[in-house]
Design an enzyme around this catalytic site. Structure first.
Site, PDB file in Angstrom:
ATOM      1  N   GLU A 187      -4.850  -3.821  16.532  1.00 31.10           N
ATOM      2  CA  GLU A 187      -5.531  -3.702  17.826  1.00 31.10           C
ATOM      3  C   GLU A 187      -6.601  -4.786  17.967  1.00 31.10           C
ATOM      4  O   GLU A 187      -6.828  -5.316  19.055  1.00 31.10           O
ATOM      5  CB  GLU A 187      -6.119  -2.287  17.983  1.00 31.10           C
ATOM      6  N   ASN A 209      -8.530   6.247  10.189  1.00 33.46           N
ATOM      7  CA  ASN A 209      -9.099   5.275  11.127  1.00 33.46           C
ATOM      8  C   ASN A 209      -9.305   6.020  12.441  1.00 33.46           C
ATOM      9  O   ASN A 209      -8.354   6.259  13.176  1.00 33.46           O
ATOM     10  CB  ASN A 209      -8.122   4.100  11.304  1.00 33.46           C
TER      11      ASN A 209
HETATM   12  C1  PEP Z   1      -3.740   2.920  12.847  1.00 34.61           C
HETATM   13  O1  PEP Z   1      -4.270   2.740  13.942  1.00 34.61           O
HETATM   14  O2  PEP Z   1      -4.143   2.283  11.863  1.00 34.61           O
HETATM   15  C2  PEP Z   1      -2.640   3.876  12.757  1.00 34.61           C
HETATM   16  C3  PEP Z   1      -1.914   3.861  11.685  1.00 34.61           C
HETATM   17  O3  PEP Z   1      -2.467   4.720  13.833  1.00 34.61           O
HETATM   18  P1  PEP Z   1      -1.452   5.953  13.939  1.00 34.61           P
HETATM   19  O4  PEP Z   1      -1.494   6.696  12.622  1.00 34.61           O
HETATM   20  O5  PEP Z   1      -1.958   6.761  15.065  1.00 34.61           O
HETATM   21  O6  PEP Z   1      -0.096   5.380  14.179  1.00 34.61           O
END
Ligand code: PEP
Length: 251
Positions: free
Chosen positions: A97, A9
């Protein structure tokens, strides 16, 4: 079908030249690896260029959000059929988010999930609790409610064409991953919750873990029986890190 998957992502990161460099390096490193699905979910604007690079590789591409509406006066929105024009096979819905910063409630998320499926796109449905909710002991209730909203609107059968990502909010972008045991507990809670409704769908359901997965902790998470892969934020922006995570699942 229960699959193994690593999905990146990118969030709101990247630019044309950085994306190309990143993808060229990831494509070269993952070339020929089979048995695991690789995916990158990129900002909408970059879909055509990402499609160009990834066409005929073993890496799929998708989006990070989709409108619940099919067309019409929804300024700034992107519909599922528009994603289809760029051959997106997957879209993330209900990322924390989006829920926290853009006011998406579980009903809206369910509508987005359904809009994706109507267009033949597999939604990756994110669920997860905040730190306050974990500390208050309501993690399971929060997740059950998030899942129930989707099942109520789209039906249990819809999970045949969906992926779930368990992403504890307190682990996202914080460098503090859930331990393999903490993650496994919730993954098995999710699978058991679906099992009560339909055993076959539960057995076939792909459940990803997301939240500060790195090449160094990926294997121990992926070794857990109900963790089928990862949804990766920060580490998906660095080729060597993303490839390391992909290889951890491939082994
Ligand atoms: C995400 O935003 O889906 C995520 C898992 O971020 P991170 O791996 O940076 O914690």
């Amino acid at each position: 079908m229960r699959r193994k998957m690593v999905a990146g992502n990118w969030k709101m990161n990247g630019n044309l030249s950085e994306n190309k460099q990143l993808l060229n390096s990831v494509v070269a490193s993952l070339d020929g690896l089979q048995g695991v699905e690789f995916l990158v979910c990129v900002p909408y604007l970059y879909l055509p260029s990402v499609q160009d690079v990834l066409q005929n590789t073993n890496i799929a591409w998708g989006a990070q959000n989709v409108s619940q509406y099919e067309k019409g006066p929804y300024t700034g929105e992107i519909s599922a059929s528009m994603l289809n024009d760029f051959e997106c096979r997957y879209v993330i819905v209900g990322h924390s988010e989006r829920r926290a910063l853009f006011g998406e409630d579980s009903h809206t998320v369910a509508e987005k999930y359904q809009a994706a499926q109507r267009a033949g796109i597999t939604p990756i449905l994110c669920v997860g609790e905040s730190l306050e909710q974990r500390e208050a002991g309501t993690t399971e209730q929060v997740i059950e409610d998030q899942l129930a909203a989707v099942i109520k609107l789209a039906g249990i059968e819809s999970l045949v064409n969906a992926i779930i990502a368990y992403e504890p909010v307190w682990a996202i972008g914080t460098g503090r991953s859930a331990s393999p045991e903490q993650a496994q507990d919730i993954h098995s809670f999710i699978r058991e919750g679906i099992e009560k409704r339909n055993v076959n769908i539960a057995n076939d359901l792909t459940i990803l873990y997301g939240g500060s997965v790195k090449a160094s902790n990926a294997s121990e998470l992926f070794d857990m029986p109900d963790i089928d892969g990862g949804l990766i934020g920060g580490a998906s922006l660095v080729a060597i890190d993303f490839v390391g995570i992909c290889r951890a699942l491939h082994q």
